[in-house]
Design a protein around this motif. Structure first.
Motif, mmCIF file in Angstrom:
data_model
loop_
_atom_site.group_PDB
_atom_site.id
_atom_site.type_symbol
_atom_site.label_atom_id
_atom_site.label_comp_id
_atom_site.label_asym_id
_atom_site.label_seq_id
_atom_site.Cartn_x
_atom_site.Cartn_y
_atom_site.Cartn_z
ATOM 1 N N GLU A 12 0.844 -1.193 0.000
ATOM 2 C CA GLU A 12 0.000 0.000 0.000
ATOM 3 C C GLU A 12 0.879 1.243 0.000
ATOM 4 O O GLU A 12 1.753 1.396 0.860
ATOM 5 C CB GLU A 12 -0.918 -0.007 1.211
ATOM 6 C CG GLU A 12 -1.942 -1.132 1.208
ATOM 7 C CD GLU A 12 -2.906 -1.026 2.371
ATOM 8 O OE1 GLU A 12 -2.854 -0.009 3.087
ATOM 9 O OE2 GLU A 12 -3.697 -1.961 2.558
ATOM 10 N N ARG A 13 0.627 2.124 -0.953
ATOM 11 C CA ARG A 13 1.435 3.328 -1.089
ATOM 12 C C ARG A 13 0.825 4.503 -0.334
ATOM 13 O O ARG A 13 -0.392 4.651 -0.272
ATOM 14 C CB ARG A 13 1.577 3.719 -2.561
ATOM 15 C CG ARG A 13 2.796 3.162 -3.276
ATOM 16 C CD ARG A 13 2.738 1.685 -3.513
ATOM 17 N NE ARG A 13 3.901 1.212 -4.285
ATOM 18 C CZ ARG A 13 4.126 -0.044 -4.589
ATOM 19 N NH1 ARG A 13 3.271 -0.979 -4.217
ATOM 20 N NH2 ARG A 13 5.203 -0.394 -5.262
ATOM 21 N N VAL A 14 1.707 5.330 0.221
ATOM 22 C CA VAL A 14 1.309 6.592 0.844
ATOM 23 C C VAL A 14 2.055 7.703 0.123
ATOM 24 O O VAL A 14 3.277 7.622 -0.048
ATOM 25 C CB VAL A 14 1.663 6.613 2.348
ATOM 26 C CG1 VAL A 14 1.393 7.986 2.943
ATOM 27 C CG2 VAL A 14 0.882 5.546 3.098
ATOM 28 N N THR A 15 1.329 8.710 -0.335
ATOM 29 C CA THR A 15 1.960 9.838 -1.020
ATOM 30 C C THR A 15 1.998 11.039 -0.088
ATOM 31 O O THR A 15 0.965 11.447 0.459
ATOM 32 C CB THR A 15 1.192 10.202 -2.308
ATOM 33 O OG1 THR A 15 1.176 9.065 -3.182
ATOM 34 C CG2 THR A 15 1.868 11.365 -3.032
ATOM 35 N N ALA B 244 2.006 10.288 9.372
ATOM 36 C CA ALA B 244 1.597 9.420 8.267
ATOM 37 C C ALA B 244 2.760 8.593 7.731
ATOM 38 O O ALA B 244 2.550 7.568 7.075
ATOM 39 C CB ALA B 244 0.989 10.258 7.143
ATOM 40 N N SER B 245 3.992 9.028 7.992
ATOM 41 C CA SER B 245 5.171 8.327 7.460
ATOM 42 C C SER B 245 5.684 7.241 8.392
ATOM 43 O O SER B 245 6.638 6.546 8.066
ATOM 44 C CB SER B 245 6.296 9.328 7.183
ATOM 45 O OG SER B 245 6.866 9.794 8.407
ATOM 46 N N HIS C 236 7.323 3.637 7.451
ATOM 47 C CA HIS C 236 7.417 3.597 5.994
ATOM 48 C C HIS C 236 8.822 3.978 5.521
ATOM 49 O O HIS C 236 9.585 4.623 6.241
ATOM 50 C CB HIS C 236 6.409 4.560 5.360
ATOM 51 C CG HIS C 236 4.987 4.077 5.448
ATOM 52 N ND1 HIS C 236 4.303 4.021 6.632
ATOM 53 C CD2 HIS C 236 4.134 3.632 4.480
ATOM 54 C CE1 HIS C 236 3.081 3.565 6.418
ATOM 55 N NE2 HIS C 236 2.940 3.321 5.119
ATOM 56 N N GLN D 268 6.409 8.771 -2.797
ATOM 57 C CA GLN D 268 5.604 7.629 -2.416
ATOM 58 C C GLN D 268 6.362 6.801 -1.389
ATOM 59 O O GLN D 268 7.557 6.555 -1.543
ATOM 60 C CB GLN D 268 5.262 6.769 -3.634
ATOM 61 C CG GLN D 268 4.091 7.282 -4.447
ATOM 62 C CD GLN D 268 3.541 6.212 -5.377
ATOM 63 O OE1 GLN D 268 4.288 5.385 -5.892
ATOM 64 N NE2 GLN D 268 2.238 6.228 -5.599
#
Length: 221
Positions: free
Chosen positions: A125-128, A160-161, A164, A185
């Motif tokens: 799952e990617r987070v931008t 949010a990071s 990651h 990303q």
């Protein structure tokens, strides 16, 4: 016979070049030191014969073919620089790629991939996030870094990071120039999800109870 250190080195170079010539006559592929010795010796000989500077380079770069060398050697010999004794003084002769690699040669460190595209981190799952460097100099973040713990001068959604890293190939990275927003990303760190080192804000399990809040209190913004 008294020899200066330079003259002794010249004799050593000549001996190595003669070994390379012998190996060529015997059909033995040349190693990296043998190739360098042969090229340097030929450059110095051509200079002593008073060949023009360009002619010396032309001569040296046509001496060897890739198939006369051990695999990978032509790519290792990218630059050979020789202080050559011309009649009007010593000049630096620089040979650039004196041995062109043969077709389909494998280059040292080369990555050989198949015909099909390679998908990085399938299913992740990617987070931008948008990142702005508020510092006064470039900041580079590498592929393995826990993004939450990167340089405090980078402004982004730290929460949010959490857990990651960059969605880039291993060994890659992203450079952030001062004041320029960059969208990146991120993907979740896999494996045991234990972060050690970096900024020292975790030094343990990423999924442990209270780890995020403790790290936020510890200095990340």
């Amino acid at each position: 016979m008294n020899l200066t250190p330079t003259e002794i080195e010249r004799l050593t170079l000549f001996s190595a070049a003669e070994m390379a010539r012998r190996n060529l006559r015997e059909g033995i592929l040349l190693s990296h030191p043998e190739v360098v010795a042969l090229l340097a010796d030929e450059v110095m000989l051509a200079a002593r014969k008073n060949l023009a500077y360009d002619a010396v380079i032309d001569h040296a770069t046509t001496l060897l073919r890739a198939e006369q060398c051990e695999p990978g050697v032509p790519d290792m010999v990218r630059i050979v620089a020789v202080d050559a004794p011309f009649p009007d003084g010593t000049k630096l002769v620089t040979l650039i790629d004196p041995i062109a690699p043969a077709a389909n040669d494998i280059r040292p460190g080369e990555v050989i991939v198949g015909d099909d595209p390679v998908e990085l981190f399938p299913g992740a799952e990617r987070v931008t996030l948008t990142v702005v460097n508020r510092g006064d100099r470039d900041i580079q973040v590498r592929s393995q870094a826990h993004f939450f713990e990167t340089n405090p001068a980078l402004e982004f959604d730290r929460r949010a990071s959490w857990g990651h890293k960059l969605d880039v190939p291993s060994g890659g990275g992203v450079r952030f120039e001062p004041g320029i927003p960059v969208d990146v990303q991120l993907i979740p760190m896999a494996g045991a999800r234990v972060a050690q080192g970096f900024s020292g804000l975790v030094d343990g399990a990423l999924d442990a109870d209270g780890a995020l809040e403790a790290a936020m209190t510890g200095g990340a913004s």
